[in-house]
Design an enzyme around this catalytic site. Sequence first.
Site, PDB file in Angstrom:
ATOM      1  N   ILE A  27       0.823  -1.198   0.000  1.00  0.00           N
ATOM      2  CA  ILE A  27       0.000   0.000   0.000  1.00  0.00           C
ATOM      3  C   ILE A  27       0.869   1.265   0.000  1.00  0.00           C
ATOM      4  O   ILE A  27       1.921   1.306   0.634  1.00  0.00           O
ATOM      5  CB  ILE A  27      -0.954  -0.021   1.218  1.00  0.00           C
TER       6      ILE A  27
ATOM      7  N   ASN B 299      -1.549  -6.291   7.376  1.00  0.00           N
ATOM      8  CA  ASN B 299      -0.161  -5.841   7.433  1.00  0.00           C
ATOM      9  C   ASN B 299      -0.087  -4.401   6.924  1.00  0.00           C
ATOM     10  O   ASN B 299      -0.515  -4.112   5.805  1.00  0.00           O
ATOM     11  CB  ASN B 299       0.718  -6.756   6.578  1.00  0.00           C
TER      12      ASN B 299
ATOM     13  N   ILE C 141       2.184  -2.591   5.653  1.00  0.00           N
ATOM     14  CA  ILE C 141       2.913  -2.294   4.422  1.00  0.00           C
ATOM     15  C   ILE C 141       2.536  -3.259   3.291  1.00  0.00           C
ATOM     16  O   ILE C 141       3.180  -3.265   2.248  1.00  0.00           O
ATOM     17  CB  ILE C 141       4.446  -2.306   4.646  1.00  0.00           C
ATOM     18  N   GLU C 142       1.491  -4.037   3.507  1.00  0.00           N
ATOM     19  CA  GLU C 142       0.989  -4.890   2.426  1.00  0.00           C
ATOM     20  C   GLU C 142      -0.382  -4.377   1.986  1.00  0.00           C
ATOM     21  O   GLU C 142      -0.459  -3.408   1.248  1.00  0.00           O
ATOM     22  CB  GLU C 142       0.969  -6.352   2.868  1.00  0.00           C
ATOM     23  N   MET C 143      -1.475  -4.955   2.468  1.00  0.00           N
ATOM     24  CA  MET C 143      -2.790  -4.455   2.083  1.00  0.00           C
ATOM     25  C   MET C 143      -3.249  -3.291   2.959  1.00  0.00           C
ATOM     26  O   MET C 143      -4.140  -2.536   2.568  1.00  0.00           O
ATOM     27  CB  MET C 143      -3.816  -5.591   2.119  1.00  0.00           C
TER      28      MET C 143
END
Length: 353
Positions: free
Chosen positions: A107, A147, A149-151
Amino acid sequence: MNRLHVSLLATFALWVLLAVGCKESEQPSKPATPAAPSTPAGQLPAVPLGLDPVSIPADNPMTEAKVELGKMLYFDKRLSKENDIACATCHDPTMAWAEKTATSKGIHGQLGDRNAPTIINAAYLRVQFWDGRAATLEEQALGPIENPIEMGNSMQACLDCLNKIPEYRKLFKEVFGTEISKEGVAKAIAAFERTILSGNSPYDKATKGNNKDAMTDAQNRGMDLFMDKGQCSTCHNPPTFSNSGYYNAGAGKSQDEGRKKVTGKDADLGKFRVPGLREVANTAPYFHDGSVATLEEAVKLMATGGVDSPNLSSTFKGIRDAKLTEQDIQDLVEFMKALSGEYPKTQAPKLPG
């Protein structure tokens, strides 16, 4: 001839006609095609040559409807906060269910510090993620959603989004008999991921299919090295070519603590789960941080015992003693290419509106 004889003869004639008719109806009108390999109960799809049956959790049996729902969720970017990232973004079926970048972009363009491993044959792993922080595919499926820094989503916001889509509400009711839930999302995605299997490779055809010509001379030499002198099979053992253990392999350029982040133990510093090697020729770059670009470089690093580090696993010290030659290393590379076989190249489905 009396009536009894007539009756008996008529009965016998009728029996003969019926018997002949039955036999004729059992004969195919054209040559029969070979039967498809049998599918173990609850297993979707049939397990390819070279693999064991997949273990299916008792509380998450496989059904076609559940797999199809999981497939939709896997490709749906609406699970992420900004509606721009799906599971398939980093585990892309067109890239052997992995990605070609060293580390994943999440993201707001944030870069993670680890390479996204392929989900091919993840169904067989005893632990998930590089550091083993998830014990099951169900648990793993939820991790990226929250997470940051992911979704970058919250689970509640994710569920609220899905609940606004009537077809998803209908599908969850049909598959699970419940409203949309965190558990249902996890189980559906995990069920879909259990269908992503790779087998029927040249290695499998040679060792299981009795086709001695399936591998080249170089691949056969590489297999002998892999299983014996090279000590590779200590960690990468068939059929998945991973023992799901943790080792400090002296690989990677980052200061990632690895398994220690999960256990807090100094002995686990720099240790990562052993990756499976099926389709490894198609999943560059390599290692937990994607720091090695080619299979040749990766094999050479491992064949020379990795880079010195305070916590280097003893296995790699033994590999150094084997003193593999350049020809040995090239043969090992060729053998690993023989582990590429057949796996689903799934297209993104039409998503609920």
